[in-house]
Scaffold this active site. Structure first.
Site, PDB file in Angstrom:
ATOM      1  CE1 TYR A  55      56.121  61.125  31.727  1.00 11.04           C
ATOM      2  CE2 TYR A  55      53.835  60.451  31.939  1.00 11.04           C
ATOM      3  CZ  TYR A  55      55.163  60.129  31.720  1.00 11.04           C
ATOM      4  OH  TYR A  55      55.524  58.844  31.504  1.00 11.04           O
ATOM      5  CD  GLU A  57      59.440  62.703  29.326  1.00 12.15           C
ATOM      6  OE1 GLU A  57      59.364  63.488  28.376  1.00 12.15           O
ATOM      7  OE2 GLU A  57      59.374  61.477  29.199  1.00 12.15           O
ATOM      8  CG  ASP A 201      74.665  51.757  46.990  1.00 11.59           C
ATOM      9  OD1 ASP A 201      73.851  52.346  47.717  1.00 11.59           O
ATOM     10  OD2 ASP A 201      74.349  50.817  46.229  1.00 11.59           O
ATOM     11  CB  THR A 227      67.118  53.417  48.804  1.00  8.95           C
ATOM     12  OG1 THR A 227      67.514  53.175  50.154  1.00  8.95           O
ATOM     13  CG2 THR A 227      67.663  52.318  47.907  1.00  8.95           C
ATOM     14  CE  LYS A 230      67.306  49.335  50.446  1.00 10.21           C
ATOM     15  NZ  LYS A 230      68.480  48.723  49.775  1.00 10.21           N
ATOM     16  NE  ARG A 236      60.412  50.559  48.027  1.00 10.87           N
ATOM     17  CZ  ARG A 236      60.425  49.270  48.392  1.00 10.87           C
ATOM     18  NH1 ARG A 236      59.664  48.852  49.389  1.00 10.87           N
ATOM     19  NH2 ARG A 236      61.200  48.411  47.767  1.00 10.87           N
TER      20      ARG A 236
END
Ligand SMILES: *Cc1c(COP(=O)(O)O)cnc(C)c1O
Length: 414
Positions: A55, A57, A201, A227, A230, A236
């Site tokens: 984790y 954050e 984008d 992203t 692609k 991802r």
């Protein structure tokens, strides 16, 4: 093909079997879904690393939990590599994917109810650019621009006129199903004239932009989202790049505005992908993606098919099946039986419904990673042509499938 460790086979034979079947599917079919690719083994290894257990954050040097010496290093490395790859002033690599990246930009740059102007979904835009079923159309006053009905390309003068009328606070460019070069410079001029923020984008074309085979919006847009999975060929994930003046607002929107802990395994894998993308090999790959799309377009035209805009400048072509009196869904189903995996897609001014539109979207990013060249594209165009001539003939489709499998065997997947 991938060598899977025997561990999961023993621990969970059921999942193991599904993973093996998916490997097989990805190996034996021609994958032409324009948003998909094959990552390297190195990227997959980072995705499957123990960073998934951590984790983190916050941001490097400003975390809320202890134990961050390695997560800080990997996030800084990913951001530095992205900056050098794209020439960006500031990078946020924490968005879970492309849609959350866009959501964060809306959150950072706008108040609910503000006006936005983006490319309409039926013309190739993305859901998150203001389409009504998405948050972007529900919580903002969203307006959409179309393409020119004759050229099927963006009419920049028409966008400028609409922008003067609407006076959006944010102008959005970039697309999911647009086969032509996007003139970011022209969009920037329009945004400047109406005093709008410009969001570019580049989710689909990021790999082409990184390699310099499509113009980059970095110097002209206020914010750029993408992203990583692609054409950029990473894990991802999503990423936001922006001018330094927007850095604070963007970072705060991602965390704590919208997300909790970043997926540090994906961040590590993105770092690997950015390293791979900053090589001559990747530049050659991206050029081949574009060359292949052009070759595939020519092959499809030879088979008497119609293409939206008549061709392509980038990694994708959009087939219009209207002259064949075929629905996109039936065509995509038949193609899948033949081992050619595509998605049905709306075409500009489509007369059919979005669930069964008139088009098929085809991209060359994945097949190019397998080492296929223009000659192979000719063969693929042949498979598509044959399948579309025989969509109701399962015997013919099975015969094509056998040919497709034999063809694929020559092109191993990473
Ligand atoms: C794919 C895509 C996205 C969203 O990416 P997800 O990772 O699927 O959320 C956003 N914008 C454009 C233009 C895209 O093509």
């Amino acid at each position: 093909m991938t060598q899977r460790s025997p561990e999961i086979q023993q621990a969970d034979p059921e999942v193991f079997e599904i993973l093996e079947a998916e490997d097989q599917r990805q190996h034996t079919t021609v994958r032409l879904i324009a948003s998909e690719n094959y990552t390297s083994k190195a990227v997959m290894e980072a995705t499957g690393s123990r960073l998934t257990n951590k984790y983190s954050e916050g941001y490097p040097g400003k975390r809320y939990y202890q134990g961050q010496e390695n997560t800080d290093r990997i996030e800084r490395l990913a951001c530095e590599r992205a900056k050098s790859l794209f020439g960006a002033e500031h990078v946020n690599i924490q968005p879970y994917s492309g849609s959350p990246a866009n959501l964060a930009v809306f959150y950072a740059m706008l108040e609910p109810g503000d006006k936005v102007l983006g490319m309409g979904l039926p013309f190739g835009g993305h859901l998150t650019h203001g389409w009504k079923v998405s948050f972007s159309g529900r919580f903002y006053d969203a307006h959409a621009y179309a393409v020119d009905p004759t050229t099927e390309q963006i009419d920049y003068d028409a966008v400028a006129r609409q922008a003067r009328e609407v006076r959006p606070k944010m102008l959005i460019c970039g697309a999911s199903a647009y086969p032509r070069t996007i003139d970011f410079q022209r969009f920037a001029e329009i945004a400047r004239e109406v005093d709008a923020v410009l969001l570019a984008d580049i989710a689909h074309i990021a790999g082409l932009v990184a390699a310099g085979v499509h113009p980059s919006p970095i110097d002209v847009a206020d914010v750029v989202t993408t992203t990583t999975h692609k054409t950029l060929r990473g894990p991802r994930g999503g990423m936001i790049m922006c001018k330094a003046e927007h850095a604070k607002a963007i970072d705060r929107a991602v965390f704590p505005g919208l997300q909790g802990g970043p997926h540090m395994n994906a961040v590590a894998a993105a770092a690997v992908a950015f390293g791979e993308a900053n090589t001559d090999d990747f530049k050659a790959y991206a050029q081949q993606v574009v060359d292949n799309a052009r070759a595939l377009a020519e092959g499809l035209l030879t088979h008497g098919l119609r293409l939206v805009t008549g061709g392509t400048d980038n990694h994708l072509v959009l087939l219009d099946l209207t002259p064949r009196e075929l629905g996109g869904r039936a065509a995509a189903t038949a193609l899948e039986k033949a081992g050619v995996v595509v998605n049905s897609n709306s075409i500009p001014f489509d007369k059919r419904k979005p669930f069964d539109p008139s088009g098929i979207r085809i991209g060359t990013a994945a097949v190019t990673t397998r080492g296929m060249d223009q000659g192979a594209m000719g063969q693929i165009a042949g498979f598509i042509g044959r399948a579309l001539d025989n969509i109701d003939d399962d015997t013919a489709l099975s015969a094509i499938r056998a040919d497709v499998e034999a063809f694929c065997a020559d092109y191993p997947i990473p």
